[in-house]
Design an enzyme around this catalytic site. Sequence first.
Site, PDB file in Angstrom:
ATOM      1  NE  ARG A   1       6.467  48.255  33.954  1.00  0.00           N
ATOM      2  CZ  ARG A   1       6.610  49.396  33.638  1.00  0.00           C
ATOM      3  NH1 ARG A   1       5.704  50.234  34.521  1.00  0.00           N
ATOM      4  NH2 ARG A   1       7.598  50.176  32.944  1.00  0.00           N
TER       5      ARG A   1
ATOM      6  CG  ASN B   1      14.561  45.247  34.022  1.00  0.00           C
ATOM      7  OD1 ASN B   1      15.123  44.878  32.789  1.00  0.00           O
ATOM      8  ND2 ASN B   1      13.636  45.911  33.889  1.00  0.00           N
TER       9      ASN B   1
ATOM     10  CD  GLU C   1      12.764  47.983  28.144  1.00  0.00           C
ATOM     11  OE1 GLU C   1      12.486  47.338  29.328  1.00  0.00           O
ATOM     12  OE2 GLU C   1      11.442  48.531  27.583  1.00  0.00           O
TER      13      GLU C   1
ATOM     14  CG  ASP D   1       6.338  46.034  26.100  1.00  0.00           C
ATOM     15  OD1 ASP D   1       6.111  44.814  26.726  1.00  0.00           O
ATOM     16  OD2 ASP D   1       6.606  46.985  26.992  1.00  0.00           O
TER      17      ASP D   1
ATOM     18  CD  GLU E   1       4.372  47.061  31.346  1.00  0.00           C
ATOM     19  OE1 GLU E   1       4.647  45.562  31.253  1.00  0.00           O
ATOM     20  OE2 GLU E   1       4.953  47.883  31.263  1.00  0.00           O
TER      21      GLU E   1
ATOM     22  CD1 TRP F   1      10.022  53.090  24.757  1.00  0.00           C
ATOM     23  CD2 TRP F   1      11.187  54.351  26.510  1.00  0.00           C
ATOM     24  NE1 TRP F   1      10.785  52.439  25.485  1.00  0.00           N
ATOM     25  CE2 TRP F   1      11.355  52.737  26.373  1.00  0.00           C
ATOM     26  CE3 TRP F   1      11.598  55.062  27.518  1.00  0.00           C
ATOM     27  CZ2 TRP F   1      12.162  52.325  27.494  1.00  0.00           C
ATOM     28  CZ3 TRP F   1      12.357  54.381  28.435  1.00  0.00           C
ATOM     29  CH2 TRP F   1      12.529  53.073  28.265  1.00  0.00           C
TER      30      TRP F   1
HETATM   31  C1  GCV Z   1      10.985  43.925  32.994  1.00  0.00           C
HETATM   32  C2  GCV Z   1       8.439  46.446  29.532  1.00  0.00           C
HETATM   33  C3  GCV Z   1       8.072  46.804  30.780  1.00  0.00           C
HETATM   34  C4  GCV Z   1       9.442  46.781  31.415  1.00  0.00           C
HETATM   35  C5  GCV Z   1       9.975  45.297  31.515  1.00  0.00           C
HETATM   36  C6  GCV Z   1      10.319  45.131  30.076  1.00  0.00           C
HETATM   37  C7  GCV Z   1      10.588  43.857  29.768  1.00  0.00           C
HETATM   38  O1  GCV Z   1       9.059  47.496  28.781  1.00  0.00           O
HETATM   39  O2  GCV Z   1       7.569  48.077  30.865  1.00  0.00           O
HETATM   40  O3  GCV Z   1       8.883  46.939  33.227  1.00  0.00           O
HETATM   41  O4  GCV Z   1      11.136  44.981  32.262  1.00  0.00           O
HETATM   42  O5  GCV Z   1       8.908  45.387  29.213  1.00  0.00           O
HETATM   43  O6  GCV Z   1       9.917  43.003  29.412  1.00  0.00           O
HETATM   44  O7  GCV Z   1      11.834  43.620  29.730  1.00  0.00           O
END
Ligand code: GCV
Length: 677
Positions: free
Chosen positions: A170, A211, A292, A366, A394, A544
């Site tokens: 992002r 991540n 996720e 989100d 984002e 989603w």
């Molecule tokens: C880092 C959303 C974003 C993901 C992000 C996630 C999070 O889903 O699209 O890219 O991952 O949030 O905050 O963990």
Amino acid sequence: MDVKGEDGYELWLRYRKVDNADRLAQYREAIGSAVALGKSLTTDLIKDELARALPALLDSDVSLSEQEPAGNALVVGVAKELEALDVTIPPAQYRRLGEEGFLIRSHQVGGSDWILITGNAEPAILTGTFHFLRLLQTHQDIRDLDLGSSPRIGRRILGHWDNIDGSVERGYAGPSLWNWDELPTIDARYHDYARACASIGINGTVLNNVNAQAKSLTTEYLVKAAALADVFRPYGIRVYLSPLPSAPIRLGGLATSDPRDPVVTDWWKEKVEEIYRLIPDFGGFQVKANSEGQPGPQDYGADHDDGANMLAEVLAPYGGVMLWRAFVYDTSIDADRAKCAYKEFVPLDGQFRPNVSVQIKNGPVDFQPREPFHPLFGALEQTPMTLELQITQEYLGQSIHLVYLADMWKEVLDSDTYAEGPGSTVARVVDGSVYGHTLSSILGVANTGSDHNWCGHHFAQANWYAFGRLAWDHGLSAEAIIDEWIRMTWSNDKGIVEAIKTMMLGSWPACINYMTPLGLHHIMKEGHHYGPNPAFNAAWRPDWNNVYYHRADAEGLGFDRSSSGSNAVSQYHDPLREQFDGIDTCPEKFLLWFHHVPWDYRLQSGRTLWEELQFRYDAGVAFVEKMLDIWQGLQDGIDPQRHTHVGRRLKQQLKNARLWRKVCIDYFGHFADSDGD
Ligand code: GCV
């Protein structure tokens, strides 16, 4: 105006000559010389900053020394250094400042006037120095100063979603600032980054993506992180890392990463000991677990508290903190994604170690253009909570759209949770004052990259700036912050300031209008999240799906989270619960978030839902047209390079806004019309 143009690299630290003759005369008179006391890496930074800023702003030589000044002077030093110059400030005033606060005060000595910048620690007076320079940059009166300021939130952190291959999740401003291949070799830009952060009071940075990759914790990469920490330390900035919860398996070769297994704890103990050997002031960990697809304690039948507490215990002897994210949405727990985190975390309240803070995004879904505040902020009494904001846009047009986010963050910070009666705002929950927590933190997902202008869009720099200023003082208004930023970044000319302010203050409401008005959410294109796609409806993952969120049908539009729907309203305290629950009492900005609203329902404007939706989309597009007009009218007051760059992006934003309107109106119109409207 710089006719050659500027590339934006200098951010808000441009230090152009003060072009107001009265103010310039006042400043020259007041700052005959500058004295920066003390000897340390941080005081060297203060001296460098003054040497860079004062001659440029005052357009004159300003002598800089470490000696007692003669005549009017700026004097910068911590308490004991000022005492050596016979300046005494009552200890109670120093105590009130805490470790990071600063005092800027006019002081008379014989026939001379000094301006003192002082505090209890050197990073504090570095922050104070930047604050003083901001007064000059924004042409403030500096007579009779008596200005004390301390941060309301202890840990003010930028979170980088940067990967070790240089990509940024992002990220819309080029590859990562961290050149992992070259590190521990230091790039001059790391200093510039730290300087910008220090100028707005940011005191922490998480170097890597939530991540996470196991490799970030190898000795090779810790040595690289330590090199960055060495650069950042004199600026008062600590380094944090996002460890991969399954690192004991991936790096340690263990058979498990179960946090309850003593062998796993021992592995982390050793790792943390190594980290602190390399980075003695390491801030702590940020963890995304069982979210996720990330690994976590639930893989072993353990829970978030088990995972967070094990790491917290290991960090505690060194003073590290554990920021444990609550971004979880296992929709087998509740079919309404917005309810999941609350359901998982409320039962754990009271179970966490004192150095754990649960990190919660501003809203329950989100980082959408607008969400109601996350109900966890009103629910966890015994657990410190970190507010996670997203500076990188984002879902808000990335680095193409001009959207000033401070209004959104203020809306969240000022929201009353009513947890302990009226006045229990999200800001006060986060700063610890509602429940008396001493650990307080706020984290903004960074929008920086290696683009020369740092953030992709010149105006996106304002969001980095505003995050730092609000993290320091959540009582500041979005308008006050932007006034400073415009003056420092563009011009002090009244007409230009007001014109840019109009653009910026209208930009977030406009973005909501042309993307997701009236509480709509999550209808963007899947994957990259840029552009509209309300029709997206892949069966493989209900939470989603965009249709899942907007629920358009022949009857109406919106997600029914009222007591007759998913009952997400029950996660809020009264009077909010009741207010959100009633279709007629729910604030219209959240109407479609909490209700499935008939197409012919009349809003306060007298328009039906369908009419209002079209009205909002039109208003959003119209405001982008207005921004473009205003910007074009500023051509003579802005350097051509930045003017052209922003102009191009505004044109793109306008195209995108029109597309959002077209796609959404066409799509929703199909349902609205089927109702006969
Ligand atoms: C880092 C959303 C974003 C993901 C992000 C996630 C999070 O889903 O699209 O890219 O991952 O949030 O905050 O963990």
